[in-house]
Write a protein that holds these residues in place. Sequence first.
Motif, mmCIF file in Angstrom:
data_model
loop_
_atom_site.group_PDB
_atom_site.id
_atom_site.type_symbol
_atom_site.label_atom_id
_atom_site.label_comp_id
_atom_site.label_asym_id
_atom_site.label_seq_id
_atom_site.Cartn_x
_atom_site.Cartn_y
_atom_site.Cartn_z
ATOM 1 N N GLY A 138 0.755 -1.349 -0.093
ATOM 2 C CA GLY A 138 -0.199 -0.182 0.039
ATOM 3 C C GLY A 138 0.974 1.235 -0.100
ATOM 4 N N TYR A 139 0.732 1.975 -1.003
ATOM 5 C CA TYR A 139 1.473 3.278 -1.048
ATOM 6 C C TYR A 139 0.623 4.604 -1.017
ATOM 7 N N GLY A 140 -0.229 4.560 -0.073
ATOM 8 C CA GLY A 140 -1.071 5.644 0.203
ATOM 9 C C GLY A 140 -0.182 6.364 0.971
ATOM 10 N N VAL A 165 -2.009 -2.290 -5.633
ATOM 11 C CA VAL A 165 -3.106 -2.998 -6.810
ATOM 12 C C VAL A 165 -3.105 -1.915 -7.804
ATOM 13 N N GLN A 166 -2.855 -0.371 -7.519
ATOM 14 C CA GLN A 166 -3.144 0.510 -8.438
ATOM 15 C C GLN A 166 -1.771 0.856 -9.056
ATOM 16 N N ARG A 167 -1.572 0.961 -10.256
ATOM 17 C CA ARG A 167 -0.624 1.103 -11.122
ATOM 18 C C ARG A 167 0.007 2.365 -10.867
ATOM 19 N N GLU A 207 -5.858 0.337 2.234
ATOM 20 C CA GLU A 207 -6.817 1.102 2.277
ATOM 21 C C GLU A 207 -8.064 0.637 3.116
ATOM 22 N N ARG A 208 -8.230 -0.847 3.218
ATOM 23 C CA ARG A 208 -9.339 -1.339 4.013
ATOM 24 C C ARG A 208 -8.755 -2.478 5.048
ATOM 25 N N ASP A 209 -9.745 -2.354 6.238
ATOM 26 C CA ASP A 209 -8.965 -3.319 7.317
ATOM 27 C C ASP A 209 -9.081 -4.721 6.660
ATOM 28 N N ASP A 210 -10.390 -5.130 6.032
ATOM 29 C CA ASP A 210 -10.241 -6.751 5.593
ATOM 30 C C ASP A 210 -9.276 -6.817 4.703
ATOM 31 N N THR A 211 -8.779 -6.010 4.050
ATOM 32 C CA THR A 211 -7.702 -6.370 3.157
ATOM 33 C C THR A 211 -6.259 -6.645 3.947
ATOM 34 N N ALA A 230 1.255 -3.749 10.928
ATOM 35 C CA ALA A 230 -0.091 -3.609 10.311
ATOM 36 C C ALA A 230 -0.750 -2.306 10.623
ATOM 37 N N ALA A 231 -1.575 -1.781 9.809
ATOM 38 C CA ALA A 231 -2.503 -0.465 10.345
ATOM 39 C C ALA A 231 -3.720 -0.899 9.726
ATOM 40 N N VAL A 232 -4.599 -0.480 10.849
ATOM 41 C CA VAL A 232 -6.059 -0.663 10.671
ATOM 42 C C VAL A 232 -6.758 0.698 10.909
#
Length: 342
Positions: A138-140, A165-167, A207-211, A230-232
């Motif tokens: 995750g590169y947010g 997942v986002q290019r 972005e999502r906790d379930d992910t 991990a971040a939630v």
Amino acid sequence: MVRTAQADPAVVLPVRSSGPPLHQVGWRILLALAVLVATTLIVWLDADGYHDNANGRVSLLDAAYYATVTLSTTGYGDIIPVSPGARLVNILVITPLRVLFLIILVGTTLEVLAERTRQQWRIRRWRSAVQQHAVIVGYGTKGRSAVQTLLGHGLAKESIVVVDVQRRAVEQARQDGMVGVVGDATRTATLLLAELPTAAQVVVAPERDDTAVLVTLTVRQLNPLATVVAAVREDENAPLLRQSGADVVVTSSSSAGRLLGMSMLSPDAGAVMEALLTQGRGLDVVERPVAPAEVGGSPRDCADLVVAVVRGGRILDHYDPAAAELRSGDRVISIRRVAPRT
């Protein structure tokens, strides 16, 4: 969670200084068009030296047609140079332009093939060398902040792999000088491309906790020894992430809320906490081994401000009696001042 169809994961290596591929191709197309226009003008200006088998005259359109078939080596023979001057120009000018035109076309094809081969070689070389690296899922905002902190503590960009997942996010990581993998991090194939089995640290920040839960489970299946942070967003999901194998779980919403509340009650305390959490802002929290000269002494005797001692996997607060004397093999968590950047 329902999975949607995803494109095959792919490794994206750091960008080099040769420029974007589309710019290079566009420049070559413009150069080829310039050669075509120049040849057309040369033929049209000497139209009397050429003969068209259709009507005997060579118009501007006929000159463009002749230039096209000549440069592409098609050569139908319906328009031919007849005067000595036109034939001399074909020998001295148009033939070199034809060679230049072919070099541009063939060179573009060869460069594309060479670039693909070079990319495959770089990927194989990277795979053979990378180990004990950090994988950022995750590169947010959270992932980028984690990368900035790692870089601030001396980790090289070559030792960081970004998975998203986002290019566009991976492209940004590539522009920032890191290797990226485009793909769904909940899938084993994606994490294998990131060489996760040999990684030392993993940051899970989707972005999502379930992910985050699914990614952590997949990470633990591939690498039981790596440190997983991990971040939630929600506190209620933190125990589930710990059960999934995360060593440390950071709740972003509640942590931000606590910092807001502290800043409201004491703006100065909030400013200090913000400085501690922001890399390179006056104060930094670091973990380091106990120096030989510090063994047997008190944490208060250390040059930096020790707030905790790590011993045998346990974290001892600075006021714990067991932490009153430092031992060989201990690690200390301390606050140190960061020198201002010049």
